[in-house]
Design a protein around this motif. Structure first.
Motif, PDB file in Angstrom:
ATOM      1  N   UNK A 106     -21.597  12.463  -5.166  1.00 52.93           N
ATOM      2  CA  UNK A 106     -20.908  11.697  -6.565  1.00 52.93           C
ATOM      3  C   UNK A 106     -19.416  11.983  -6.325  1.00 52.93           C
ATOM      4  N   UNK A 107     -19.111  13.304  -6.141  1.00 48.05           N
ATOM      5  CA  UNK A 107     -17.674  13.663  -6.100  1.00 48.05           C
ATOM      6  C   UNK A 107     -16.757  12.899  -5.077  1.00 48.05           C
ATOM      7  N   UNK A 108     -17.537  12.627  -3.751  1.00 49.17           N
ATOM      8  CA  UNK A 108     -16.868  11.764  -2.609  1.00 49.17           C
ATOM      9  C   UNK A 108     -16.703  10.410  -3.316  1.00 49.17           C
ATOM     10  N   UNK A 109     -17.718   9.799  -3.895  1.00 46.68           N
ATOM     11  CA  UNK A 109     -17.599   8.494  -4.364  1.00 46.68           C
ATOM     12  C   UNK A 109     -16.665   8.387  -5.357  1.00 46.68           C
ATOM     13  N   UNK A 110     -16.404   9.023  -6.124  1.00 48.59           N
ATOM     14  CA  UNK A 110     -15.829   8.837  -7.380  1.00 48.59           C
ATOM     15  C   UNK A 110     -14.224   9.131  -6.866  1.00 48.59           C
ATOM     16  N   UNK A 111     -13.721  10.155  -6.076  1.00 50.33           N
ATOM     17  CA  UNK A 111     -12.632  10.497  -5.607  1.00 50.33           C
ATOM     18  C   UNK A 111     -12.147   9.189  -4.883  1.00 50.33           C
ATOM     19  N   UNK A 112     -12.843   8.759  -3.953  1.00 50.79           N
ATOM     20  CA  UNK A 112     -12.628   7.739  -3.056  1.00 50.79           C
ATOM     21  C   UNK A 112     -12.477   6.343  -3.673  1.00 50.79           C
ATOM     22  N   UNK A 113     -13.141   6.282  -4.630  1.00 55.20           N
ATOM     23  CA  UNK A 113     -12.859   4.911  -5.701  1.00 55.20           C
ATOM     24  C   UNK A 113     -11.746   4.952  -6.433  1.00 55.20           C
ATOM     25  N   UNK A 114     -11.488   6.318  -6.861  1.00 58.02           N
ATOM     26  CA  UNK A 114     -10.317   6.224  -7.677  1.00 58.02           C
ATOM     27  C   UNK A 114      -8.973   5.989  -7.126  1.00 58.02           C
ATOM     28  N   UNK A 115      -8.936   6.709  -5.757  1.00 59.87           N
ATOM     29  CA  UNK A 115      -7.820   6.548  -5.071  1.00 59.87           C
ATOM     30  C   UNK A 115      -7.522   5.045  -4.374  1.00 59.87           C
ATOM     31  N   UNK A 116      -8.570   4.428  -4.194  1.00 60.75           N
ATOM     32  CA  UNK A 116      -8.473   2.913  -3.662  1.00 60.75           C
ATOM     33  C   UNK A 116      -8.178   2.116  -4.943  1.00 60.75           C
ATOM     34  N   UNK A 117      -8.393   2.507  -6.006  1.00 55.07           N
ATOM     35  CA  UNK A 117      -8.380   1.540  -7.210  1.00 55.07           C
ATOM     36  C   UNK A 117      -6.776   1.557  -7.577  1.00 55.07           C
ATOM     37  N   UNK A 118      -6.170   2.722  -7.292  1.00 60.24           N
ATOM     38  CA  UNK A 118      -4.796   2.608  -7.752  1.00 60.24           C
ATOM     39  C   UNK A 118      -3.729   2.451  -6.747  1.00 60.24           C
ATOM     40  N   UNK A 119      -4.216   2.082  -5.544  1.00 64.09           N
ATOM     41  CA  UNK A 119      -3.267   1.908  -4.506  1.00 64.09           C
ATOM     42  C   UNK A 119      -2.959   0.235  -4.846  1.00 64.09           C
ATOM     43  N   UNK A 120      -1.651  -0.198  -4.889  1.00 66.99           N
ATOM     44  CA  UNK A 120      -0.931  -1.509  -5.004  1.00 66.99           C
ATOM     45  C   UNK A 120      -1.705  -2.218  -4.033  1.00 66.99           C
ATOM     46  N   UNK A 121      -1.802  -3.702  -4.295  1.00 71.15           N
ATOM     47  CA  UNK A 121      -2.350  -4.427  -3.121  1.00 71.15           C
ATOM     48  C   UNK A 121      -1.550  -4.884  -2.103  1.00 71.15           C
ATOM     49  N   UNK A 122      -0.181  -4.672  -2.468  1.00 71.18           N
ATOM     50  CA  UNK A 122       0.731  -5.049  -1.376  1.00 71.18           C
ATOM     51  C   UNK A 122       0.990  -3.942  -0.371  1.00 71.18           C
ATOM     52  N   UNK A 123       0.694  -2.655  -0.931  1.00 76.10           N
ATOM     53  CA  UNK A 123       0.835  -1.665   0.145  1.00 76.10           C
ATOM     54  C   UNK A 123      -0.552  -1.571   0.915  1.00 76.10           C
ATOM     55  N   UNK A 124      -1.742  -1.959   0.258  1.00 79.68           N
ATOM     56  CA  UNK A 124      -2.963  -2.260   1.200  1.00 79.68           C
ATOM     57  C   UNK A 124      -2.617  -3.374   2.321  1.00 79.68           C
ATOM     58  N   UNK A 125      -1.947  -4.314   1.830  1.00 79.10           N
ATOM     59  CA  UNK A 125      -1.598  -5.424   2.434  1.00 79.10           C
ATOM     60  C   UNK A 125      -0.836  -5.004   3.889  1.00 79.10           C
ATOM     61  N   UNK A 126       0.247  -4.318   3.565  1.00 79.91           N
ATOM     62  CA  UNK A 126       1.048  -3.719   4.560  1.00 79.91           C
ATOM     63  C   UNK A 126       0.306  -2.708   5.689  1.00 79.91           C
ATOM     64  N   UNK A 127      -0.508  -1.955   5.117  1.00 84.72           N
ATOM     65  CA  UNK A 127      -1.342  -1.029   5.920  1.00 84.72           C
ATOM     66  C   UNK A 127      -2.097  -1.727   6.674  1.00 84.72           C
ATOM     67  N   UNK A 128      -3.035  -2.636   6.015  1.00 80.95           N
ATOM     68  CA  UNK A 128      -3.831  -3.185   7.147  1.00 80.95           C
ATOM     69  C   UNK A 128      -3.390  -4.234   8.110  1.00 80.95           C
ATOM     70  N   UNK A 129      -2.142  -4.895   7.477  1.00 79.15           N
ATOM     71  CA  UNK A 129      -1.566  -5.714   8.735  1.00 79.15           C
ATOM     72  C   UNK A 129      -0.999  -4.747   9.903  1.00 79.15           C
ATOM     73  N   UNK A 130      -0.445  -3.496   9.504  1.00 76.11           N
ATOM     74  CA  UNK A 130      -0.060  -2.741  10.700  1.00 76.11           C
ATOM     75  C   UNK A 130      -1.162  -2.187  11.409  1.00 76.11           C
ATOM     76  N   UNK A 131      -2.164  -1.594  10.922  1.00 74.13           N
ATOM     77  CA  UNK A 131      -3.122  -1.246  11.724  1.00 74.13           C
ATOM     78  C   UNK A 131      -4.164  -2.120  12.345  1.00 74.13           C
ATOM     79  N   UNK A 132      -4.621  -3.123  11.564  1.00 73.41           N
ATOM     80  CA  UNK A 132      -5.712  -4.117  12.292  1.00 73.41           C
ATOM     81  C   UNK A 132      -4.782  -5.433  13.156  1.00 73.41           C
TER      82      UNK A 132
END
Length: 332
Positions: free
Chosen positions: A153-179
């Motif tokens: 429960x703690x792992x799920x809640x913490x991970x979902x909170x972190x992913x929810x607050x990351x802006x879309x454009x930052x996720x886009x930049x990270x995904x583009x760079x990594x993959x």
């Protein structure tokens, strides 16, 4: 003919004012019309309140005053403000959003060419977010109900909170760079083969999926504590039947409401994500038009985005009323 001599069914049909569904629909339609009028008025005023002359900005500082004046007259910008406003409203309702001050092409043509790409991106992202969030929230609720598996429960809640607050454009930049750049698995620009959809769709879907999964888990836990679920368990029904037939439909109401709101944010989020991945949609077009000070195009795209958000909210209200008629009765 009066309703007093009619059969009861026909009399009920005539007494439409007692129909809560009709009242619900009328209120929603009135709210939509008022919101559309406010949106149209704000979009019209935008082009007149922005400092500077959009025609001068589009033609360049070296353009002659005669050319600027001719272009302003051609666009009708020298007419009285009320006349421009009425012409603007009439044009919108006939599908005429004016012409670009840069290219001279009709704004409706530009929107028509770019809108499908944006709708595809937002639609796929919403489907992915919902398809991932509902099963994930249900499974986590089943695994952690009754205070079990605190670590999960703690792992799920913490991970979902972190992913929810990351802006879309930052996720886009990270995904583009990594993959895209480092691993070279997926393309990072353009709209073509199916693989080109993966990264922009993920960039848009990860945040909403995290929010929906967390809310879905909480709602499922509340439903699993209800008496009718205890009754279903006491009848020794299969767990799959208990979750899918008895629990999930009752837990979907809040998830669907939030999903509709997130769909509106998904449409808005395409603006930045499209620019990261050079996606040929409305988002990249509106940013380019802002840089070029092509305000008629900006105006038209803002109208499309705003109208899309309003229509999505209306659709969510209707679907919720169909799933839970009590909500329509209460508001009616």
């Amino acid at each position: 003919m009066t309703t007093a001599v009619l059969p009861k069914r026909v009399e009920a049909a005539y007494r439409w004012w007692d129909n809560r569904w009709a009242v619900f629909a009328a209120r929603r339609a009135a709210r939509l019309l008022v919101s559309l009028w406010v949106l149209l008025s704000a979009a019209f005023l935008m082009i007149h309140l922005i400092p500077g002359d959009p025609v001068r900005a589009a033609l360049g500082m070296t353009a002659s005053p005669q050319l600027v004046a001719a272009r302003r007259a051609e666009l009708g910008l020298d007419d009285p403000l009320l006349e421009q406003y009425l012409r603007f409203l009439g044009g919108v309702f006939t599908g005429d959003f004016g012409s670009s001050t840069v290219s001279g092409l009709p704004v409706a043509q530009t929107i028509g060419e770019r809108l499908p790409a944006t709708l595809e991106l937002a639609g796929f992202a919403f489907l992915v977010a919902f398809a991932v969030a509902v099963p994930l929230g249900t499974v986590m609720a089943a695994l952690t109900r009754g205070g079990r598996r605190r670590g999960a429960e703690l792992a799920f809640t913490s991970t979902s909170v972190v992913l929810a607050v990351v802006p879309e454009f930052l996720l886009a930049v990270v995904l583009a760079y990594v993959f895209g750049v480092r691993l070279g698995w997926l393309p990072v620009a353009g709209r073509g083969e199916p693989s080109s959809y993966v990264l922009p769709v993920l960039a848009l879907a990860i945040g909403p999926a995290s929010v929906l999964a967390r809310i879905g888990r909480v709602e499922m836990l509340a439903v699993l504590a209800d008496d009718h679920i205890r009754t279903a368990r006491a009848k020794r029904l299969r767990p799959r039947l208990v979750y899918l037939r008895h629990a999930l439909p009752n837990a979907l109401t809040s998830t669907l409401t939030l999903g509709g709101l997130l769909l509106s944010s998904l449409v808005a989020g395409t603006v930045l994500v499209e620019n990261v991945f050079a996606w040929p949609g409305l988002g990249s077009t509106v940013v380019q038009s802002i840089l070029q000070k092509d305000y008629p195009v900006v105006q038209g795209i803002v109208l499309v985005y705003g109208a899309g958000v309003l229509l999505v909210n209306l659709l969510v209200d209707v679907v919720l009323a169909l799933l839970d008629p009590r909500s329509a009765i209460r508001e009616g």
